[in-house]
Design a protein around this motif. Structure first.
Motif, PDB file in Angstrom:
ATOM      1  N   TYR A  23     -67.734 -21.480 -12.873  1.00 39.89           N
ATOM      2  CA  TYR A  23     -68.572 -20.959 -11.787  1.00 39.89           C
ATOM      3  C   TYR A  23     -67.718 -20.198 -10.768  1.00 39.89           C
ATOM      4  CZ  TYR A  23     -72.162 -21.245  -8.045  1.00 39.89           C
ATOM      5  OH  TYR A  23     -73.084 -20.979  -7.058  1.00 39.89           O
ATOM      6  N   SER A 183     -79.873 -21.042  -3.108  1.00 42.79           N
ATOM      7  CA  SER A 183     -80.237 -20.683  -4.478  1.00 42.79           C
ATOM      8  C   SER A 183     -81.537 -21.408  -4.830  1.00 42.79           C
ATOM      9  CB  SER A 183     -79.126 -21.111  -5.443  1.00 42.79           C
ATOM     10  OG  SER A 183     -79.607 -21.209  -6.770  1.00 42.79           O
ATOM     11  N   GLY A 186     -79.896 -23.737  -8.149  1.00 40.19           N
ATOM     12  CA  GLY A 186     -78.849 -24.739  -7.998  1.00 40.19           C
ATOM     13  C   GLY A 186     -79.427 -26.062  -7.534  1.00 40.19           C
ATOM     14  N   TYR A 188     -77.402 -28.946  -6.922  1.00 44.19           N
ATOM     15  CA  TYR A 188     -76.384 -29.832  -6.361  1.00 44.19           C
ATOM     16  C   TYR A 188     -76.020 -29.428  -4.934  1.00 44.19           C
ATOM     17  CZ  TYR A 188     -75.831 -31.157 -11.251  1.00 44.19           C
ATOM     18  OH  TYR A 188     -76.063 -31.585 -12.539  1.00 44.19           O
ATOM     19  N   ASN A 229     -76.046 -24.331  -2.198  1.00 41.64           N
ATOM     20  CA  ASN A 229     -76.166 -25.250  -3.330  1.00 41.64           C
ATOM     21  C   ASN A 229     -75.526 -24.654  -4.592  1.00 41.64           C
ATOM     22  OD1 ASN A 229     -78.347 -23.443  -2.946  1.00 41.64           O
ATOM     23  ND2 ASN A 229     -79.688 -24.608  -4.278  1.00 41.64           N
ATOM     24  N   GLU A 230     -75.196 -25.541  -5.502  1.00 37.22           N
ATOM     25  CA  GLU A 230     -74.513 -25.202  -6.751  1.00 37.22           C
ATOM     26  C   GLU A 230     -75.413 -25.647  -7.909  1.00 37.22           C
ATOM     27  OE1 GLU A 230     -70.095 -26.050  -8.731  1.00 37.22           O
ATOM     28  OE2 GLU A 230     -71.072 -27.582  -7.545  1.00 37.22           O
ATOM     29  N   PHE A 231     -75.572 -24.891  -8.909  1.00 38.87           N
ATOM     30  CA  PHE A 231     -74.974 -23.642  -9.331  1.00 38.87           C
ATOM     31  C   PHE A 231     -76.020 -22.535  -9.210  1.00 38.87           C
ATOM     32  CE2 PHE A 231     -72.883 -27.011 -11.687  1.00 38.87           C
ATOM     33  CZ  PHE A 231     -71.541 -26.674 -11.665  1.00 38.87           C
ATOM     34  N   ALA A 232     -75.712 -21.471  -8.478  1.00 37.36           N
ATOM     35  CA  ALA A 232     -76.575 -20.290  -8.466  1.00 37.36           C
ATOM     36  C   ALA A 232     -76.504 -19.628  -9.836  1.00 37.36           C
ATOM     37  CB  ALA A 232     -76.119 -19.316  -7.396  1.00 37.36           C
ATOM     38  N   THR A 233     -77.594 -18.987 -10.246  1.00 36.06           N
ATOM     39  CA  THR A 233     -77.612 -18.298 -11.531  1.00 36.06           C
ATOM     40  C   THR A 233     -76.787 -17.012 -11.472  1.00 36.06           C
ATOM     41  OG1 THR A 233     -79.576 -17.008 -10.965  1.00 36.06           O
ATOM     42  CG2 THR A 233     -79.935 -19.173 -12.002  1.00 36.06           C
TER      43      THR A 233
END
Length: 369
Positions: A23, A183, A186, A188, A229-233
């Motif tokens: 990422y 996001s 995402g 997380y 936030n994780e994970f953005a596309t």
């Protein structure tokens, strides 16, 4: 005042080290250069279990030339058995900045900038006297910045009025201000449960990531924007990376217009006249740039125009022909059918119109379908 940057957030306690590194590399390829991480929400046991991955991710981030900011508290320092005037563990990890969200004394933060050398970031979502008190103790000022919170819980994000007021306060002090966008994919963040969207402003929670960023930068107060936030596309990373950072830009859907109208809309420079009208934003340069050009009127054009409609003056008003305008008052009459209607600015970007002050530059770009 400052170069505007984009960043991501990584939470090492979720997912695998390999996925976090992937990422990070992907974001770097799109031009991201800011990394936010957090110790703030971790228990003593979680810090112990994830410290190795923190170090590995930060090491990779530094190789990719990311500026790394880590969110900590006094509790974090206790867990790590770290001396506030040494901060050896963070210096050894090559952390650039510590965001300190729980109160230390202003004089303590000032000492850190002089003695330790690590940058300090304070909370921009609090409207109190802390920042001024900190400046009174003469820190190395370029090592001080401010960043807004993000808000996982729906309806708890900052109001636009509060966001602008506090951001302006720090900006006027000469302190760089950052904020978060969310996001929509995402899951997380710093909480134990999965959550979508971690924006700073509540109104942004359901907006596209580009529209969120456009409004933050159009405020005139924000330098860096990070995805909370994780994970953005991949699509979101690309979308944010492509947002114009220093000029207000409106997205244009596919429209059927003449070649000269296309040139005026997309190629010409636009800025608002200083003698502002209550009915429209006038872009006078288009007349100067297109002298002698003919804009044929359309037989089926609107008789009445509304807020957000973008028009060009046609040959029914020969003197002002080729002037582009954005309508800012509902039920504006199309007198003598002089206006060729091009399109209406999309709902997510309508608020940007109010950011176009006298002599402000703006532009249009075709929507990527």
């Amino acid at each position: 005042m400052y170069k505007k940057n984009i960043g991501i957030s990584i939470y090492p306690e979720f997912s695998t080290l390999e996925k976090h590194i992937e990422y990070l590399k992907k974001a770097s390829d799109y031009g991201y250069n800011q990394l936010f991480m957090s110790f703030l929400h971790l228990s003593k046991e979680e810090v112990k279990n994830n410290l190795s991955n923190f170090k590995k991710i930060i090491k990779q981030a530094k190789k990719l030339k990311f500026y790394v900011c880590v969110d900590i508290s006094t509790q974090t320092l206790d867990v790590l058995k770290e001396n506030i005037y040494e901060l050896k563990i963070f210096k050894n990890m090559d952390v650039d900045c510590l965001r300190i969200d729980t109160p230390l004394l202003p004089v303590q933060l000032s000492i850190i900038t002089h003695k330790v050398g690590i940058d300090i970031q304070i909370n921009a979502s609090i409207d109190d006297s802390f920042a001024q008190n900190l400046l009174d103790f003469k820190p190395i000022k370029h090592k001080i910045s401010a960043c807004h919170n993000f808000y996982p819980q729906q309806l708890t994000g900052l109001s636009e009025e509060f966001f602008n007021r506090t951001s302006k306060k720090y900006y006027d002090m000469g302190i760089k201000v950052s904020a978060f966008v969310g996001s929509h994919h995402g899951i997380y963040g710093p909480q134990k449960t999965q959550v979508l969207e971690l924006p700073t402003m509540e109104k942004h929670r359901n907006m596209s990531i580009s529209a969120q960023a456009k409004e933050l930068w159009a405020s005139g107060y924000i330098t860096d924007i990070l995805i909370g936030n994780e994970f953005a596309t991949d699509e979101e990373l690309k979308e944010l990376a492509e947002v114009t950072r220093d000029t207000i830009e409106f997205e244009v859907p596919k429209i059927d217009i003449s070649n000269i109208e296309h040139k005026i809309l997309f190629k010409d420079l636009h800025f608002r006249r200083g003698d502002a009208s209550e009915y429209m934003i006038r872009s006078p340069l288009t007349r100067a740039l297109n002298k002698g050009q003919i804009i044929e009127p359309r037989n089926n054009d609107k008789e009445s125009l509304n807020f957000g409609d973008v028009v060009i003056v046609n040959k029914n008003d020969e003197h002002y022909q080729t002037e582009l305008m954005i309508i800012i008052k509902d039920n504006t009459p199309n007198i003598n059918k002089k206006f060729n209607y091009l399109f209406t600015i999309n709902k997510e970007e309508l608020s940007l119109i109010n950011k176009i002050e006298d002599s402000t530059w703006f532009k249009f770009s075709p929507k990527n379908n």
